[in-house]
Motif scaffolding. Sequence first.
Motif, PDB file in Angstrom:
ATOM      1  N   THR A  74      15.064  10.948 -10.868  1.00  0.00           N
ATOM      2  CA  THR A  74      14.045  11.445 -10.971  1.00  0.00           C
ATOM      3  C   THR A  74      13.714  12.962  -9.604  1.00  0.00           C
ATOM      4  OG1 THR A  74      12.862  10.228  -9.210  1.00  0.00           O
ATOM      5  CG2 THR A  74      12.316   9.281 -11.575  1.00  0.00           C
ATOM      6  N   MET A  75      13.064  13.681 -10.182  1.00  0.00           N
ATOM      7  CA  MET A  75      12.763  14.426  -8.223  1.00  0.00           C
ATOM      8  C   MET A  75      12.443  13.695  -7.476  1.00  0.00           C
ATOM      9  SD  MET A  75      12.821  17.853  -9.849  1.00  0.00           S
ATOM     10  CE  MET A  75      13.496  18.555 -11.292  1.00  0.00           C
ATOM     11  N   GLY A  89      27.560  20.169  -8.059  1.00  0.00           N
ATOM     12  CA  GLY A  89      26.890  20.589  -9.005  1.00  0.00           C
ATOM     13  C   GLY A  89      25.207  20.553  -9.239  1.00  0.00           C
ATOM     14  N   ILE A  90      23.630  20.706  -9.275  1.00  0.00           N
ATOM     15  CA  ILE A  90      22.650  20.910  -9.281  1.00  0.00           C
ATOM     16  C   ILE A  90      22.303  21.190 -10.166  1.00  0.00           C
ATOM     17  CG2 ILE A  90      21.738  22.298  -7.733  1.00  0.00           C
ATOM     18  CD1 ILE A  90      20.475  19.718  -6.693  1.00  0.00           C
ATOM     19  N   ALA A  91      21.785  20.078 -11.141  1.00  0.00           N
ATOM     20  CA  ALA A  91      20.317  21.679 -12.424  1.00  0.00           C
ATOM     21  C   ALA A  91      18.944  20.162 -12.898  1.00  0.00           C
ATOM     22  CB  ALA A  91      21.418  21.470 -13.703  1.00  0.00           C
ATOM     23  N   VAL A  92      17.985  21.443 -13.629  1.00  0.00           N
ATOM     24  CA  VAL A  92      16.977  20.328 -14.079  1.00  0.00           C
ATOM     25  C   VAL A  92      17.134  19.665 -15.113  1.00  0.00           C
ATOM     26  CG1 VAL A  92      15.081  20.088 -14.124  1.00  0.00           C
ATOM     27  CG2 VAL A  92      15.990  21.340 -12.465  1.00  0.00           C
ATOM     28  N   MET A  93      17.295  19.027 -15.831  1.00  0.00           N
ATOM     29  CA  MET A  93      17.361  18.171 -17.392  1.00  0.00           C
ATOM     30  C   MET A  93      16.325  17.866 -17.899  1.00  0.00           C
ATOM     31  SD  MET A  93      20.182  16.401 -19.639  1.00  0.00           S
ATOM     32  CE  MET A  93      20.451  15.542 -19.018  1.00  0.00           C
ATOM     33  N   ASP A  94      15.618  17.576 -18.784  1.00  0.00           N
ATOM     34  CA  ASP A  94      14.532  17.393 -18.965  1.00  0.00           C
ATOM     35  C   ASP A  94      13.290  16.694 -18.228  1.00  0.00           C
ATOM     36  OD1 ASP A  94      13.291  16.806 -21.426  1.00  0.00           O
ATOM     37  OD2 ASP A  94      14.021  14.534 -22.017  1.00  0.00           O
ATOM     38  N   GLY A  95      13.007  17.183 -17.088  1.00  0.00           N
ATOM     39  CA  GLY A  95      12.705  17.180 -16.004  1.00  0.00           C
ATOM     40  C   GLY A  95      13.552  15.945 -14.607  1.00  0.00           C
ATOM     41  N   LEU A 150      16.762  15.914 -12.194  1.00  0.00           N
ATOM     42  CA  LEU A 150      17.557  16.259 -11.597  1.00  0.00           C
ATOM     43  C   LEU A 150      19.104  15.343 -12.158  1.00  0.00           C
ATOM     44  CD1 LEU A 150      16.465  16.282  -7.470  1.00  0.00           C
ATOM     45  CD2 LEU A 150      16.869  17.815  -9.327  1.00  0.00           C
ATOM     46  N   ALA A 151      19.757  16.439 -12.098  1.00  0.00           N
ATOM     47  CA  ALA A 151      21.123  16.455 -12.562  1.00  0.00           C
ATOM     48  C   ALA A 151      22.459  16.775 -11.942  1.00  0.00           C
ATOM     49  CB  ALA A 151      21.444  17.124 -13.625  1.00  0.00           C
ATOM     50  N   ILE A 152      23.238  15.967 -10.439  1.00  0.00           N
ATOM     51  CA  ILE A 152      23.541  15.813  -9.723  1.00  0.00           C
ATOM     52  C   ILE A 152      24.720  15.659  -9.744  1.00  0.00           C
ATOM     53  CG2 ILE A 152      23.927  15.720  -7.092  1.00  0.00           C
ATOM     54  CD1 ILE A 152      21.376  14.962  -6.755  1.00  0.00           C
ATOM     55  N   SER A 153      26.130  16.241  -9.908  1.00  0.00           N
ATOM     56  CA  SER A 153      27.615  16.156  -9.705  1.00  0.00           C
ATOM     57  C   SER A 153      28.602  15.897  -9.042  1.00  0.00           C
ATOM     58  CB  SER A 153      27.975  17.378 -11.218  1.00  0.00           C
ATOM     59  OG  SER A 153      28.153  18.804 -10.238  1.00  0.00           O
ATOM     60  N   TYR A 154      29.278  14.900  -9.201  1.00  0.00           N
ATOM     61  CA  TYR A 154      30.547  15.160  -7.838  1.00  0.00           C
ATOM     62  C   TYR A 154      31.296  14.518  -8.804  1.00  0.00           C
ATOM     63  CZ  TYR A 154      32.892  11.619  -4.624  1.00  0.00           C
ATOM     64  OH  TYR A 154      33.766  11.487  -3.984  1.00  0.00           O
ATOM     65  N   LEU A 155      32.877  15.345  -8.769  1.00  0.00           N
ATOM     66  CA  LEU A 155      33.562  14.430  -9.108  1.00  0.00           C
ATOM     67  C   LEU A 155      33.498  14.791 -10.652  1.00  0.00           C
ATOM     68  CD1 LEU A 155      35.649  12.733  -6.702  1.00  0.00           C
ATOM     69  CD2 LEU A 155      35.681  15.133  -6.999  1.00  0.00           C
ATOM     70  N   SER A 156      34.115  13.573 -11.431  1.00  0.00           N
ATOM     71  CA  SER A 156      34.430  13.246 -12.440  1.00  0.00           C
ATOM     72  C   SER A 156      32.578  12.469 -13.438  1.00  0.00           C
ATOM     73  CB  SER A 156      34.900  12.692 -13.136  1.00  0.00           C
ATOM     74  OG  SER A 156      35.196  11.359 -12.514  1.00  0.00           O
ATOM     75  N   LYS A 157      31.687  12.617 -12.550  1.00  0.00           N
ATOM     76  CA  LYS A 157      30.344  12.162 -12.878  1.00  0.00           C
ATOM     77  C   LYS A 157      29.160  12.476 -12.371  1.00  0.00           C
ATOM     78  CE  LYS A 157      32.227   6.817 -10.742  1.00  0.00           C
ATOM     79  NZ  LYS A 157      31.884   6.327  -9.951  1.00  0.00           N
ATOM     80  N   ALA A 158      28.329  12.199 -13.414  1.00  0.00           N
ATOM     81  CA  ALA A 158      26.794  13.265 -12.754  1.00  0.00           C
ATOM     82  C   ALA A 158      26.071  11.403 -12.635  1.00  0.00           C
ATOM     83  CB  ALA A 158      27.150  14.366 -14.720  1.00  0.00           C
ATOM     84  N   MET A 204       0.687  -1.249   0.071  1.00  0.00           N
ATOM     85  CA  MET A 204       0.041  -0.101  -0.238  1.00  0.00           C
ATOM     86  C   MET A 204       1.053   1.037   0.013  1.00  0.00           C
ATOM     87  SD  MET A 204      -3.267  -1.659   0.071  1.00  0.00           S
ATOM     88  CE  MET A 204      -4.379   0.761   0.093  1.00  0.00           C
ATOM     89  N   SER A 205       0.803   2.028  -1.275  1.00  0.00           N
ATOM     90  CA  SER A 205       1.223   3.408  -1.307  1.00  0.00           C
ATOM     91  C   SER A 205       1.352   4.142  -2.422  1.00  0.00           C
ATOM     92  CB  SER A 205       2.665   2.939  -1.438  1.00  0.00           C
ATOM     93  OG  SER A 205       3.195   2.109  -2.557  1.00  0.00           O
ATOM     94  N   PHE A 206       0.824   5.275  -1.771  1.00  0.00           N
ATOM     95  CA  PHE A 206       0.912   6.275  -2.903  1.00  0.00           C
ATOM     96  C   PHE A 206       1.671   7.801  -3.216  1.00  0.00           C
ATOM     97  CE2 PHE A 206      -1.175  10.342  -5.073  1.00  0.00           C
ATOM     98  CZ  PHE A 206      -1.853  10.449  -6.128  1.00  0.00           C
ATOM     99  N   GLU A 207       2.509   7.934  -4.684  1.00  0.00           N
ATOM    100  CA  GLU A 207       4.282   8.443  -3.853  1.00  0.00           C
ATOM    101  C   GLU A 207       3.526   9.361  -5.551  1.00  0.00           C
ATOM    102  OE1 GLU A 207       8.340   9.475  -4.505  1.00  0.00           O
ATOM    103  OE2 GLU A 207       7.790   7.252  -4.342  1.00  0.00           O
ATOM    104  N   ARG A 208       3.378  11.206  -5.139  1.00  0.00           N
ATOM    105  CA  ARG A 208       2.886  11.967  -6.151  1.00  0.00           C
ATOM    106  C   ARG A 208       4.345  11.718  -7.236  1.00  0.00           C
ATOM    107  NH1 ARG A 208       1.388  17.992  -4.211  1.00  0.00           N
ATOM    108  NH2 ARG A 208      -0.455  16.967  -2.938  1.00  0.00           N
ATOM    109  N   ASN A 209       3.562  11.658  -8.784  1.00  0.00           N
ATOM    110  CA  ASN A 209       4.471  11.754 -10.249  1.00  0.00           C
ATOM    111  C   ASN A 209       4.781  13.376 -10.194  1.00  0.00           C
ATOM    112  OD1 ASN A 209       6.108  11.196 -12.181  1.00  0.00           O
ATOM    113  ND2 ASN A 209       4.805  10.682 -12.585  1.00  0.00           N
ATOM    114  N   SER A 210       5.624  14.090  -8.986  1.00  0.00           N
ATOM    115  CA  SER A 210       6.312  15.403  -9.497  1.00  0.00           C
ATOM    116  C   SER A 210       6.683  16.063 -10.129  1.00  0.00           C
ATOM    117  CB  SER A 210       7.091  16.223  -8.560  1.00  0.00           C
ATOM    118  OG  SER A 210       8.663  14.947  -8.063  1.00  0.00           O
TER     119      SER A 210
END
Length: 415
Positions: free
Chosen positions: A281-282, A261-267, A269-277, A126-132
Amino acid sequence: MDKTISEMDNLMKKKQKDIEDNMKTKVTFLKEIEAFRKEINEALDRLEQASVTEVDENCGKMDQELRMELKTIQETLDKLTTCKAEMVSAQRNSSQQFVNMKISENIISDMKKATLRSTNVLKDSMSFERNSEILHFLRNHESLAKKPLLMKHGLYEVQSKKSYNVKLNDDVSTCDIWSSCILDSGDILLADYENKKIKLVDCETYRVRNSLKVSTEPQSVCKISNVEAAVSLYNNTVQFVSTKNKLAPTRSLTFGHFCRGIAVMDGHLAISYLSKAYIYTMNGQYLKTIEKDRFGSNMFHQIRETCSSDNGRTIHMVDDMKDLVTIGRDGNVMWQYSSQEIKDTWGVCTDGNGNVFVSGAVSRNVTQLGSDGAYLGEVVSKAHDLNCPRAISFHRKQRKLFVTDSNELHVFRVQ
């Protein structure tokens, strides 16, 4: 005069026809808007009905299971009551009492196991989570019309420069603004690393109107919607902040890696750390990691700041060694900019017309690139007396470039 009168008469008739055509166009557009809204409503109704049906089915199944378990409990209770009565009546028969006791223990043990299984099933199913992401997509558009991307050709030129102090009285350290973004209201959001604050700067007075103390050093900030922003913190957390009226923390997501770093791409979350992105989902669900190019080489060395492109489908990342790398939604490099003109790349933003700005902390400048990554020149140079420019953002309607430098927020009006 006769010729002119005739031309004016024809012009009058043409303008009258233009007015009539304009009215017809208006009616056509309004009908198209109404039809489009109807299609959107139907799509939302379909999603709502699918969600309601899913909840009905899940709750219906759960109701049947709970009723069956309730029946089992009642039957068990009847057995225990009968067994207790037999134990009372057989007080002088120790053998019979022993048998009844063992039967009761087995019944109680089975009942406890059944109750435990029921609780676990209830929690898991039993769960319901919004698709934000749906709400985020709708909030990020100003109208139902598709806006054409207007291109700015050529290098921006600074028309004027004004500077404003963003250090607050209760700040314990000199400001160190690592990141900034423009809200829909035109206000500027700043991430002050040293003072562990998010600051909201008024778009008219350029004074800090409101601030929010966060748990640890904020590193990057980006707009999520017209009422929400996201901030990456030093403790592997992304803190969502309400920007309506005043800054207030809302939900947060914790990850198993550092968040820079943090940004929104195509809806997403894009989160960067050293040499990786990392792409999430939101709601924080992991999607993929962007690290290697198609040849297996590392695309980044150490990513600092990120920002999404004007169409939201690509993302620009500044790197301490590779300067600027732009990747597409498929994770492949679209183009890369590296030049001796900029040293110690730090901030990145776009103008809404396809151009990209990059700041250099050591070269003390802000350079401009075209939509294809071609170098166009310096917008802000050493001649503008900046000590260490870092976070940058651009107000597309007012054509203002904001550059942070220690305690100062520099406002450049450009053309």
